[in-house]
Scaffold this active site. Structure first.
Site, short mmCIF file in Angstrom:
data_model
loop_
_atom_site.label_atom_id
_atom_site.label_comp_id
_atom_site.label_asym_id
_atom_site.label_seq_id
_atom_site.Cartn_x
_atom_site.Cartn_y
_atom_site.Cartn_z
N HIS A 306 0.86 -1.19 0.00
CA HIS A 306 0.00 0.00 0.00
C HIS A 306 0.89 1.23 0.00
CE1 HIS A 306 -3.11 2.87 1.16
NE2 HIS A 306 -3.95 1.97 0.69
N ASP A 363 -8.02 -5.14 -0.08
CA ASP A 363 -8.54 -6.00 -1.15
C ASP A 363 -8.20 -7.47 -0.99
OD1 ASP A 363 -9.72 -3.93 -2.64
OD2 ASP A 363 -7.77 -3.33 -3.41
N1 ACO Z 1 4.19 -7.85 -4.72
C1 ACO Z 1 5.53 -7.86 -4.88
N2 ACO Z 1 6.32 -6.78 -4.71
C2 ACO Z 1 5.72 -5.61 -4.42
C3 ACO Z 1 4.34 -5.52 -4.25
C4 ACO Z 1 3.55 -6.68 -4.41
N3 ACO Z 1 2.23 -6.64 -4.27
N4 ACO Z 1 4.00 -4.23 -3.96
C5 ACO Z 1 5.14 -3.54 -3.95
N5 ACO Z 1 6.20 -4.39 -4.21
C6 ACO Z 1 7.63 -4.02 -4.23
C7 ACO Z 1 7.99 -3.24 -5.47
O1 ACO Z 1 8.42 -4.11 -6.51
C8 ACO Z 1 9.10 -2.35 -4.95
O2 ACO Z 1 10.24 -3.16 -4.83
P1 ACO Z 1 11.72 -2.50 -5.05
O3 ACO Z 1 11.86 -1.47 -3.97
O4 ACO Z 1 12.65 -3.66 -4.90
O5 ACO Z 1 11.69 -1.92 -6.43
C9 ACO Z 1 8.65 -2.00 -3.53
O6 ACO Z 1 7.83 -3.13 -3.12
C10 ACO Z 1 7.85 -0.71 -3.41
O7 ACO Z 1 6.74 -0.80 -4.31
P2 ACO Z 1 6.13 0.41 -5.13
O8 ACO Z 1 5.39 -0.11 -6.31
O9 ACO Z 1 7.21 1.43 -5.37
O10 ACO Z 1 5.13 1.03 -4.07
P3 ACO Z 1 3.95 2.02 -4.39
O11 ACO Z 1 3.65 2.71 -3.11
O12 ACO Z 1 4.24 2.84 -5.59
O13 ACO Z 1 2.74 1.03 -4.80
C11 ACO Z 1 0.90 -0.44 -4.68
C12 ACO Z 1 1.75 0.62 -3.95
C13 ACO Z 1 0.50 0.07 -6.07
C14 ACO Z 1 -0.35 -0.73 -3.87
C15 ACO Z 1 1.75 -1.73 -4.83
O14 ACO Z 1 2.10 -2.21 -3.55
C16 ACO Z 1 1.04 -2.82 -5.62
O15 ACO Z 1 1.12 -2.85 -6.85
N6 ACO Z 1 0.32 -3.75 -4.93
C17 ACO Z 1 -0.45 -4.77 -5.62
C18 ACO Z 1 -1.76 -4.20 -6.13
C19 ACO Z 1 -2.75 -3.91 -5.03
O16 ACO Z 1 -3.00 -4.73 -4.16
N7 ACO Z 1 -3.36 -2.71 -5.09
C20 ACO Z 1 -4.40 -2.30 -4.14
C21 ACO Z 1 -3.93 -1.20 -3.25
S1 ACO Z 1 -5.16 -0.82 -2.04
C22 ACO Z 1 -6.26 0.14 -2.89
O17 ACO Z 1 -5.97 0.83 -3.81
C23 ACO Z 1 -7.61 0.06 -2.47
#
Ligand code: ACO
Length: 427
Positions: A306, A363
């Site tokens: 998140h 979610d």
């Molecule tokens: N699975 C694996 N790795 C992940 C995940 C995941 N679900 N989420 C983040 N990471 C990793 C990224 O690859 C990144 O790794 P790095 O630092 O080695 O490059 C690090 O964790 C940080 O991730 P970001 O994408 O930079 O974080 P951001 O805050 O931009 O994204 C988000 C947050 C979009 C929710 C992301 O965690 C994600 O894609 N999650 C899966 C989709 C999801 O569940 N979305 C619902 C969110 S809740 C809502 O909107 C109601």
């Protein structure tokens, strides 16, 4: 503590006020930055940018706190119902009995949707994604309620708000009924707000509607948990579209489109599809954990991570318990719940997820409840939109009442400098 932040650049010194919120959050107020320095800030994804001051929702991602208008999400989910929460979010205070009764009465007065709207719905192929249909129908509603755009007086604004709170659930129900091949129907004004939603979605044409208290309570709780979440992607969309004075329904339609994406609300559908895929693949959670960690593999563990929560998502805690309760009460044993719990356990102990502070989000478990209630997977994000509706309305209303300026970010241009036009025959 200083209430000013100092910026030094090329020998000049600039001072900017530091403002403090009621929960002691600090922000540098850079309203005069460009005028005084000629510079803008750059912050892709707005990770450090506060777009507004807001009195609606407080969340502390480090501590896992979420409050609507000062009330904890845990207490609201346990003690309030969705309509009370909607009133609280939009108008700022919990309603007393009379206020709630009037609010519900005013909503019921508007609960019809023009029959012509059915023709628009009819034009969509059955396979259309319900989020696209819902966004289109919400926008189409403006044509049948043109006066909803004028919100120059308080009563006009109130009228737009109750109209959409009344009609949106009908659109949601119709969207699902079309998908299921069921006749489009209306609700029953003698029922409670959520009970009526349940009826509109599930009533069979050849059967009396039977109240289902377990399903209604589960639905009510899910809607409350989704009702607002401060300046997320869809809410920011609603505020920015509304800032052009495009009207409430148009702003909401844009918000629905923003919510659709799998990185935002669309994750609930993606989670269930992921869990089903893992089940079909033999339930090997370790394989999918490895894929999620592999930087050459685009797979992400959906429902994890998140932008703001870096400790736990308080909504996920409540929903996980609710999933156990609902499935238990309905006597459903879903292998997918066990896969989800297994994945969560592994992820919480895995260094990759621990280092990046990745926890289950709202979610992760919600889809398992929706599935148990008989809601098709493609409808999950529509249910999220239904829950988020009062939050979007509250945020839009606040933005309009505070007379916020039109949202219009700046950029840093990195394209070509001025060059001469080359005629087609010379290219
Ligand atoms: N699975 C694996 N790795 C992940 C995940 C995941 N679900 N989420 C983040 N990471 C990793 C990224 O690859 C990144 O790794 P790095 O630092 O080695 O490059 C690090 O964790 C940080 O991730 P970001 O994408 O930079 O974080 P951001 O805050 O931009 O994204 C988000 C947050 C979009 C929710 C992301 O965690 C994600 O894609 N999650 C899966 C989709 C999801 O569940 N979305 C619902 C969110 S809740 C809502 O909107 C109601």
């Amino acid at each position: 503590m200083s209430d000013k932040a100092i910026l030094e650049y090329e020998g000049s010194r600039y001072e900017f006020p530091v403002i403090k919120g009621t929960e002691d959050e600090l922000a540098i107020d850079i309203k005069t930055l460009r005028a005084t320095t000629g510079m803008v800030t750059i912050d892709p994804g707005y990770k450090n940018t506060g777009s507004c001051e807001s009195a609606i929702t407080f969340l502390d991602g480090e501590k896992g706190i979420l409050r609507y208008r000062g009330y904890s999400i845990e207490e609201l989910a346990e003690k309030a119902d969705f309509l009370e929460v909607a009133y609280l979010l939009i108008f700022g205070e919990l309603p007393n009995k009379e206020q709630l009764a009037k609010f519900h009465h005013d909503i019921k007065e508007e609960s019809h949707v023009d029959e012509e709207m059915k023709k628009i719905l009819d034009g969509f192929p059955k396979a259309a994604h319900p989020m696209g249909v819902l966004s289109s129908l919400t926008s189409a509603l403006i044509a049948f309620n043109p006066s909803s755009v004028d919100v120059s007086s308080e009563s006009a604004m109130y009228s737009s708000i109750v109209r959409i709170l009344a009609k949106f659930p009908v659109l949601v129900a119709w969207t699902m009924r079309k998908k299921k091949g069921l006749p489009l129907d209306y609700g029953d004004d003698t029922l409670g707000y959520v009970e009526n939603i349940h009826k509109m979605m599930f009533k069979r044409p050849n059967q009396e509607y039977k109240k289902d208290p377990i399903a209604i309570e589960a639905l009510d709780k899910l809607l409350i948990l989704h009702a607002d979440h401060e300046q997320n992607c869809s809410t920011s969309t609603v505020r920015i579209v509304g800032s052009s004075h495009a009207g409430l329904f148009a702003s909401l339609s844009a918000g629905i489109s923003a919510l659709w994406g799998p990185l935002h609300g669309g994750a609930n559908q993606a989670v269930l599809e992921m869990l089903e895929a893992i089940e079909a693949d033999g339930g090997d959670t370790k394989k999918y954990m490895a894929k999620a960690k592999d930087k050459d593999d685009p797979f992400r563990l959906m429902g994890f991570g998140h932008r703001v929560y870096k400790n736990f998502d308080p909504r996920a805690k409540i929903i996980k318990k609710s999933a156990d309760d609902v499935l238990g009460n309905l006597g459903i044993e879903d292998p997918i719940l066990e896969i989800a719990k297994g994945l969560e356990k592994e992820a919480l102990e895995d260094q990759y997820f621990v280092d990046r502070k990745l926890y289950p989000n709202v979610d992760f478990y919600s889809g398992i409840i929706y599935r148990a209630l008989g809601i098709p997977t493609e409808m999950f994000t529509v249910m999220f939109a239904l829950g988020r509706l009062p939050g979007w309305i509250a945020q839009w209303r606040e933005m309009r009442l505070r007379k916020e300026p039109i949202g219009r970010p700046r950029q840093i241009y990195i394209g070509e400098n001025l060059r001469d036009f080359v005629p087609l025959e010379k290219r």
